[in-house]
Scaffold this active site. Sequence first.
Site, PDB file in Angstrom:
ATOM      1  N   GLY A   1       4.897   2.286  -1.433  1.00 59.27           N
ATOM      2  CA  GLY A   1       3.609   2.643  -2.395  1.00 59.27           C
ATOM      3  C   GLY A   1       3.200   1.938  -2.643  1.00 59.27           C
TER       4      GLY A   1
ATOM      5  N   PRO B   1      -3.630   3.720  -9.099  1.00 65.10           N
ATOM      6  CA  PRO B   1      -4.928   3.990  -9.256  1.00 65.10           C
ATOM      7  C   PRO B   1      -6.196   3.093  -9.758  1.00 65.10           C
ATOM      8  CG  PRO B   1      -3.467   5.649  -9.928  1.00 65.10           C
ATOM      9  CD  PRO B   1      -2.661   3.862  -9.490  1.00 65.10           C
TER      10      PRO B   1
ATOM     11  N   ALA C   1       1.479  -3.181   9.959  1.00 61.60           N
ATOM     12  CA  ALA C   1       0.578  -2.122  10.537  1.00 61.60           C
ATOM     13  C   ALA C   1      -0.815  -2.637  11.180  1.00 61.60           C
ATOM     14  CB  ALA C   1       0.616  -1.211   8.853  1.00 61.60           C
TER      15      ALA C   1
ATOM     16  N   GLY D   1     -24.838  16.834  21.170  1.00 58.95           N
ATOM     17  CA  GLY D   1     -25.483  17.694  20.365  1.00 58.95           C
ATOM     18  C   GLY D   1     -24.723  18.406  19.783  1.00 58.95           C
TER      19      GLY D   1
ATOM     20  N   GLU E   1      -5.005   0.430   4.342  1.00 61.80           N
ATOM     21  CA  GLU E   1      -5.018  -1.191   5.122  1.00 61.80           C
ATOM     22  C   GLU E   1      -5.618  -2.433   4.740  1.00 61.80           C
ATOM     23  OE1 GLU E   1      -1.204  -1.492   6.533  1.00 61.80           O
ATOM     24  OE2 GLU E   1      -0.724   0.552   7.350  1.00 61.80           O
TER      25      GLU E   1
HETATM   26  C1  LIG Z   1      -6.157   8.831   3.626  1.00 63.41           C
HETATM   27  C2  LIG Z   1      -5.169   7.239   2.569  1.00 63.41           C
HETATM   28  C3  LIG Z   1      -4.243   7.449   3.242  1.00 63.41           C
HETATM   29  C4  LIG Z   1      -3.508   5.686   2.124  1.00 63.41           C
HETATM   30  N1  LIG Z   1      -2.134   6.024   2.740  1.00 63.41           N
HETATM   31  C5  LIG Z   1      -1.772   4.680   1.719  1.00 63.41           C
HETATM   32  C6  LIG Z   1      -0.360   4.226   1.714  1.00 63.41           C
HETATM   33  O1  LIG Z   1       0.887   5.159   2.439  1.00 63.41           O
HETATM   34  N2  LIG Z   1       0.305   3.583   0.947  1.00 63.41           N
HETATM   35  C7  LIG Z   1      -1.016   2.891   0.205  1.00 63.41           C
HETATM   36  O2  LIG Z   1      -0.321   2.221  -0.896  1.00 63.41           O
HETATM   37  N3  LIG Z   1      -1.849   2.601   0.059  1.00 63.41           N
HETATM   38  C8  LIG Z   1      -2.529   3.579   1.149  1.00 63.41           C
HETATM   39  N4  LIG Z   1      -3.851   3.699   0.759  1.00 63.41           N
HETATM   40  C9  LIG Z   1      -4.375   2.887   0.114  1.00 63.41           C
HETATM   41  C10 LIG Z   1      -5.626   2.154   0.693  1.00 63.41           C
HETATM   42  O3  LIG Z   1      -4.791   1.759   1.222  1.00 63.41           O
HETATM   43  C11 LIG Z   1      -6.857   2.237  -0.440  1.00 63.41           C
HETATM   44  O4  LIG Z   1      -7.587   2.859  -0.361  1.00 63.41           O
HETATM   45  C12 LIG Z   1      -7.471   0.604   0.320  1.00 63.41           C
HETATM   46  O5  LIG Z   1      -6.356  -0.703  -0.067  1.00 63.41           O
HETATM   47  C13 LIG Z   1      -8.562   0.171  -0.840  1.00 63.41           C
HETATM   48  O6  LIG Z   1      -8.335   0.416  -2.233  1.00 63.41           O
HETATM   49  P1  LIG Z   1      -9.084   1.173  -2.685  1.00 63.41           P
HETATM   50  O7  LIG Z   1      -9.434   3.329  -2.657  1.00 63.41           O
HETATM   51  O8  LIG Z   1      -8.764   1.170  -4.346  1.00 63.41           O
HETATM   52  O9  LIG Z   1     -10.551   0.857  -2.846  1.00 63.41           O
HETATM   53  P2  LIG Z   1     -11.239  -0.436  -3.564  1.00 63.41           P
HETATM   54  O10 LIG Z   1     -10.383  -1.371  -3.977  1.00 63.41           O
HETATM   55  O11 LIG Z   1     -11.452   0.013  -5.399  1.00 63.41           O
HETATM   56  O12 LIG Z   1     -12.668  -1.159  -2.914  1.00 63.41           O
HETATM   57  C14 LIG Z   1     -14.198  -0.563  -3.486  1.00 63.41           C
HETATM   58  C15 LIG Z   1     -15.318  -1.288  -2.916  1.00 63.41           C
HETATM   59  O13 LIG Z   1     -14.523  -1.969  -3.424  1.00 63.41           O
HETATM   60  C16 LIG Z   1     -14.802  -3.353  -2.382  1.00 63.41           C
HETATM   61  N5  LIG Z   1     -14.533  -4.585  -2.410  1.00 63.41           N
HETATM   62  C17 LIG Z   1     -12.837  -4.606  -3.227  1.00 63.41           C
HETATM   63  N6  LIG Z   1     -12.460  -5.668  -3.651  1.00 63.41           N
HETATM   64  C18 LIG Z   1     -13.514  -6.799  -3.184  1.00 63.41           C
HETATM   65  C19 LIG Z   1     -13.807  -7.874  -2.881  1.00 63.41           C
HETATM   66  N7  LIG Z   1     -13.067  -8.892  -3.520  1.00 63.41           N
HETATM   67  N8  LIG Z   1     -14.977  -8.462  -2.229  1.00 63.41           N
HETATM   68  C20 LIG Z   1     -15.617  -7.709  -1.576  1.00 63.41           C
HETATM   69  N9  LIG Z   1     -15.861  -5.997  -1.501  1.00 63.41           N
HETATM   70  C21 LIG Z   1     -14.573  -5.382  -2.277  1.00 63.41           C
HETATM   71  C22 LIG Z   1     -13.532  -2.415  -0.963  1.00 63.41           C
HETATM   72  O14 LIG Z   1     -13.870  -3.002   0.227  1.00 63.41           O
HETATM   73  C23 LIG Z   1     -14.638  -1.785  -1.102  1.00 63.41           C
HETATM   74  O15 LIG Z   1     -15.613  -1.109   0.398  1.00 63.41           O
HETATM   75  C24 LIG Z   1      -4.288   4.926   1.289  1.00 63.41           C
HETATM   76  C25 LIG Z   1      -6.274   5.588   1.417  1.00 63.41           C
HETATM   77  C26 LIG Z   1      -5.758   6.532   2.146  1.00 63.41           C
HETATM   78  C27 LIG Z   1      -7.482   6.709   2.464  1.00 63.41           C
END
Ligand SMILES: Cc1cc2nc3c(=O)[nH]c(=O)nc-3n(C[C@H](O)[C@H](O)[C@H](O)COP(=O)(O)OP(=O)(O)OC[C@H]3O[C@@H](n4cnc5c(N)ncnc54)[C@H](O)[C@@H]3O)c2cc1C
Length: 392
Positions: free
Chosen positions: A137, A141, A250, A347, A371
């Site tokens: 974790g 959010p 990872a 296709g 990641e």
């Molecule tokens: C199926 C799945 C499994 C996952 N499993 C895990 C898990 O086991 N443990 C865990 O801890 N997390 C997990 N995650 C979370 C994952 O690591 C995050 O979704 C990821 O780090 C991106 O964070 P966010 O979704 O809040 O996107 P955000 O950080 O909100 O990013 C949204 C967009 O803004 C861009 N952005 C953000 N900051 C910048 C910046 N400084 N400059 C330019 N662009 C930027 C990003 O590239 C992205 O395109 C998982 C996610 C998914 C979808």
Amino acid sequence: MKPDLFEAPDYYNLDELLTEEHKLVRDAAREWVKRDISPIIEDYAQKAEFPTQIVKGLADIGAFGPYIPEEYGGAGLDQISYGLIMQEIERGDSGVRSTASVQSSLVMYPIWKYGNEAQRQKYLPKLASGEWIGSFGLTEPDHGSNPGGMVTNFKDMGDHYLLNGAKMWISNAPFCQIAVVWAKNEEGRIHGLIVERGMEGFSTPETHNKWSLRASATGELIFDNVKVPKENLLPNKSGLGAPLGCLDSARFGIAWGAIGAAMDCYDTALRYSKERLQFGKPIGQFQLQQKKLAEMITEITKAQLLAWRLGVMRENGTATSAQISMAKRNNVDMAITIAREARQMLGGMGITGEYSIMRHSMNLESVITYEGTHDIHLLITGLDVTGLNAFK
Ligand SMILES: Cc1cc2nc3c(=O)[nH]c(=O)nc-3n(C[C@H](O)[C@H](O)[C@H](O)COP(=O)(O)OP(=O)(O)OC[C@H]3O[C@@H](n4cnc5c(N)ncnc54)[C@H](O)[C@@H]3O)c2cc1C
């Protein structure tokens, strides 16, 4: 789903770079995927369900803690073996590889590296055998790409810690027995805590409606005044560098895993191109289709070389986090592009579950985001080569 006729591409005879042990480990994983993953995975992805019956098989092929020493139940293998196992599993499905990656690099790794001996003895053998599944974790959010901003926190209550907060997008969360949770203490310092299922105030609701990684369970970790015993704090490393160290491991596995997904898409498209006739010829005879295949095998070969070299550097301890970022970013991008091109080559059949390509394509949308997103890894390379921080 069609029978699994996979033949791994090796255009530059990369097998010559592998030891006999590497090949044995890889071939065992490859056979297991053919036997136990390919026949069932489409069904589980369609149902959006993790196939729990595969956990023992994952343990048997050494996918839980490949490089964790044998005294703790791990397979005691090197980094390239670890990469090859991830490649083979992701050839089957990125969701299954995610379960193995989380267990190995995000749960077992921090307990091994940052934990004390009692923690290693208590948790690692059960995680290696698959008796227990773990989750990691970090993401919250409101804090994804910026995990250092996390608000999950714990207070020292004398004889225990009191943990509050929530984590989101957590792989394996709905059925994990333990979670390695990153939270801030009263001074704002990040520490890892091992939270066990059954602790009062700890819940793990599942995240539904995913179109990606459907055969991998994702959920939240919610901590509502959870009393965590003091012996569950990982004592040997704190600060953001601790979870980032796990992510290095990872991401290295993902750089290899993505090659597996790409190889499966390429191999499927290549076979289809020789069988599918249009205008009285196999579609593989048309230049446009050959261009796609030629570019795919070129990109796969480059990615294989990148991953192999990174494996050597990781094994001798010289790989930097930025080098790992480059491989994760490049190889996942390569795989998602190949999946898209391969899908078109099939296709209309390409959008069905008769073939694996559409599932890989959808899965890779998560792999390119988790990641560290595609953008964030680019910024890591940018920072590394310029010395200038573009994150904030
Ligand atoms: C199926 C799945 C499994 C996952 N499993 C895990 C898990 O086991 N443990 C865990 O801890 N997390 C997990 N995650 C979370 C994952 O690591 C995050 O979704 C990821 O780090 C991106 O964070 P966010 O979704 O809040 O996107 P955000 O950080 O909100 O990013 C949204 C967009 O803004 C861009 N952005 C953000 N900051 C910048 C910046 N400084 N400059 C330019 N662009 C930027 C990003 O590239 C992205 O395109 C998982 C996610 C998914 C979808």
